[in-house]
Design a protein around this motif. Structure first.
Motif, PDB file in Angstrom:
ATOM      1  N   UNK A 102       0.830  -1.201   0.000  1.00 17.68           N
ATOM      2  CA  UNK A 102       0.000   0.000   0.000  1.00 17.68           C
ATOM      3  C   UNK A 102       0.869   1.257   0.000  1.00 17.68           C
ATOM      4  N   UNK A 103       2.011   1.171   0.676  1.00 14.94           N
ATOM      5  CA  UNK A 103       2.945   2.292   0.742  1.00 14.94           C
ATOM      6  C   UNK A 103       4.341   1.750   0.440  1.00 14.94           C
ATOM      7  N   UNK A 104       5.137   2.580  -0.217  1.00 22.05           N
ATOM      8  CA  UNK A 104       6.471   2.152  -0.635  1.00 22.05           C
ATOM      9  C   UNK A 104       7.506   3.173  -0.182  1.00 22.05           C
ATOM     10  N   UNK A 105       8.549   2.690   0.478  1.00 21.63           N
ATOM     11  CA  UNK A 105       9.670   3.529   0.902  1.00 21.63           C
ATOM     12  C   UNK A 105      10.883   3.170   0.060  1.00 21.63           C
ATOM     13  N   UNK A 261      11.654  15.533  -4.927  1.00 22.23           N
ATOM     14  CA  UNK A 261      11.055  16.586  -4.122  1.00 22.23           C
ATOM     15  C   UNK A 261      10.291  15.903  -2.988  1.00 22.23           C
ATOM     16  N   UNK A 262      10.669  16.194  -1.751  1.00 21.79           N
ATOM     17  CA  UNK A 262      10.036  15.559  -0.591  1.00 21.79           C
ATOM     18  C   UNK A 262       9.683  16.607   0.453  1.00 21.79           C
ATOM     19  N   UNK A 263       8.725  16.253   1.306  1.00 19.04           N
ATOM     20  CA  UNK A 263       8.430  17.129   2.441  1.00 19.04           C
ATOM     21  C   UNK A 263       9.281  16.697   3.629  1.00 19.04           C
ATOM     22  N   UNK A 264       9.012  17.246   4.781  1.00 23.95           N
ATOM     23  CA  UNK A 264       9.826  16.963   5.955  1.00 23.95           C
ATOM     24  C   UNK A 264       9.768  15.537   6.443  1.00 23.95           C
ATOM     25  N   UNK A 265       8.799  14.759   5.947  1.00 25.69           N
ATOM     26  CA  UNK A 265       8.677  13.358   6.349  1.00 25.69           C
ATOM     27  C   UNK A 265       9.185  12.401   5.278  1.00 25.69           C
ATOM     28  N   UNK A 266       9.608  12.933   4.132  1.00 23.98           N
ATOM     29  CA  UNK A 266      10.061  12.065   3.051  1.00 23.98           C
ATOM     30  C   UNK A 266       8.982  11.730   2.048  1.00 23.98           C
ATOM     31  N   UNK A 267       7.841  12.372   2.158  1.00 24.36           N
ATOM     32  CA  UNK A 267       6.722  12.133   1.236  1.00 24.36           C
ATOM     33  C   UNK A 267       7.046  12.749  -0.119  1.00 24.36           C
ATOM     34  N   UNK A 268       6.988  11.959  -1.188  1.00 28.99           N
ATOM     35  CA  UNK A 268       7.246  12.472  -2.529  1.00 28.99           C
ATOM     36  C   UNK A 268       5.957  13.035  -3.121  1.00 28.99           C
ATOM     37  N   UNK A 274       7.524   7.210  -0.740  1.00 28.07           N
ATOM     38  CA  UNK A 274       8.375   7.936   0.199  1.00 28.07           C
ATOM     39  C   UNK A 274       9.843   7.711  -0.152  1.00 28.07           C
ATOM     40  N   UNK A 275      10.682   8.662   0.195  1.00 30.41           N
ATOM     41  CA  UNK A 275      12.125   8.538   0.001  1.00 30.41           C
ATOM     42  C   UNK A 275      12.820   8.882   1.310  1.00 30.41           C
ATOM     43  N   UNK A 276      13.867   8.135   1.634  1.00 28.93           N
ATOM     44  CA  UNK A 276      14.597   8.355   2.883  1.00 28.93           C
ATOM     45  C   UNK A 276      16.077   8.119   2.658  1.00 28.93           C
ATOM     46  N   UNK A 277      16.889   8.713   3.522  1.00 28.81           N
ATOM     47  CA  UNK A 277      18.329   8.537   3.421  1.00 28.81           C
ATOM     48  C   UNK A 277      18.893   9.233   2.198  1.00 28.81           C
ATOM     49  N   UNK A 278      19.982   8.677   1.660  1.00 25.64           N
ATOM     50  CA  UNK A 278      20.640   9.308   0.524  1.00 25.64           C
ATOM     51  C   UNK A 278      19.862   9.198  -0.772  1.00 25.64           C
ATOM     52  N   UNK A 279      18.755   8.475  -0.782  1.00 23.53           N
ATOM     53  CA  UNK A 279      17.857   8.515  -1.935  1.00 23.53           C
ATOM     54  C   UNK A 279      17.031   9.790  -1.931  1.00 23.53           C
TER      55      UNK A 279
END
Length: 318
Positions: A102-105, A261-268, A274-279
């Motif tokens: 349902x959600x992908x990081x 482009x992400x918000x403060x939580x990593x939401x694309x 979602x994106x996190x870390x060096x991605x």
């Protein structure tokens, strides 16, 4: 066969494991897909991470994998080779599995592309380094060299003087006339020696860096050698953002590559992605990457909860 999860995390580094830990503790059915290619694999230790300072990267990741397993998070050693969107996400793995979420990081990090100097790749993470905050303390007061490959190399040379007063800037692919008056004033004030000319190779003796060899001025013979114990370099970062791009996430160009482009939580800009870390950005060291993963995991759990409550309210006619 297609298997379903609430969340799939692609990438098993600090960011991915941190997101998975939060999601596992929130009782979300979560899968981590880990190709086993951490960016900091060449480094001997993780530095600057409170309570984990000096821990070998492999031990750090092993501890993280043990922690997520306590909360029922699954981890598979595989590579995500393709992804499709829609009402949910389908992640195709190299091993033949397809998993839905349902959600992908996406926490796939980046890879460092080193300048093509003979001997450099073999020393990277040992005595050829890129980050003084990561390694400066360990090599403090040694003879430093800095390999100039672009406009930020002067800044790098100035920064490393915090850890050694014996610093030589090898201009390498940077022409002397590219240095500004401000660059020259600061380099002089910091006591940095500037050496023009291209670096031909590193000199290594008994498995340690002992010098930097310049290209010969003539067609034959060898160039001069400058005694150095440590060489700082600036690799070209290559973000592993292919999955994000395939799903249509909006990207932005930076001096260090294209990132989502992400918000403060990593939401694309793609719902559920979602994106996190060096991605998600260049300057995400291990402690920052873990923080990014935590924020994403908590935000994802909240989104899933509210979506389920809205669906239940709709079904009940509330």
């Amino acid at each position: 066969m297609t298997e379903g999860y609430e969340v799939v995390v692609v990438g098993g580094g600090a960011a991915g494991l941190s997101a998975a830990l939060v999601l596992g503790r929130a009782r979300r059915r979560t899968l981590v897909v880990d190709a086993g290619e951490p960016r900091n694999a060449p480094a001997a230790h993780v530095q600057g991470y409170l309570s984990r300072d000096g821990m070998p990267p492999a031990e750090f990741l092993a501890a993280g994998r043990e922690e997520i397993a306590r909360y029922g998070v699954e981890l598979v050693r595989d590579r995500a080779v393709d992804v499709r969107g829609g009402t949910d996400f389908a992640v195709i793995l190299a091993g033949g599995r397809t998993v839905r979420a349902r959600q992908l990081v996406v926490a796939t990090g980046l890879r460092d592309e080193l300048p093509p100097v003979p001997g450099l790749a073999e020393r990277f993470g040992r005595d050829a380094l890129h980050c003084p905050y990561c390694h400066g303390w360990e090599v403090r007061d040694q003879a430093f060299g800095v390999l100039a490959t672009g406009p930020l190399s002067v800044h790098q040379a100035l920064m490393v003087t915090q850890w050694s007063k014996d610093v030589t800037l090898f201009l390498h692919t940077v022409a002397e006339e590219e240095l500004t008056d401000e660059d020259r004033r600061r380099l002089t004030a910091a006591g940095v020696r500037v050496v023009p000319g291209e670096v031909a190779a590193l000199v290594v003796e008994d498995d340690r860096l002992t010098g930097v060899r310049l290209s010969a001025a003539a067609a034959s013979g060898e160039g001069p050698v400058y005694d150095r114990e440590v060489l700082f370099v600036a690799p070209r970062p290559v973000p592993r953002t292919e999955l994000l791009e395939r799903l249509g996430a909006e990207m932005t160009e930076t001096a260090f590559g294209a990132y989502p482009v992400v918000d403060g939580h990593g939401r694309t800009t793609v719902p559920g992605l979602w994106a996190a870390g060096n991605a998600s950005g260049f300057a995400e060291q291990v402690v920052n990457a873990a923080s990014r993963g935590y924020r994403a995991g908590a935000a994802i759990n909240g989104e899933l909860l509210m979506a389920d409550l809205d669906a239940a309210a709709g079904a009940a006619g509330v």
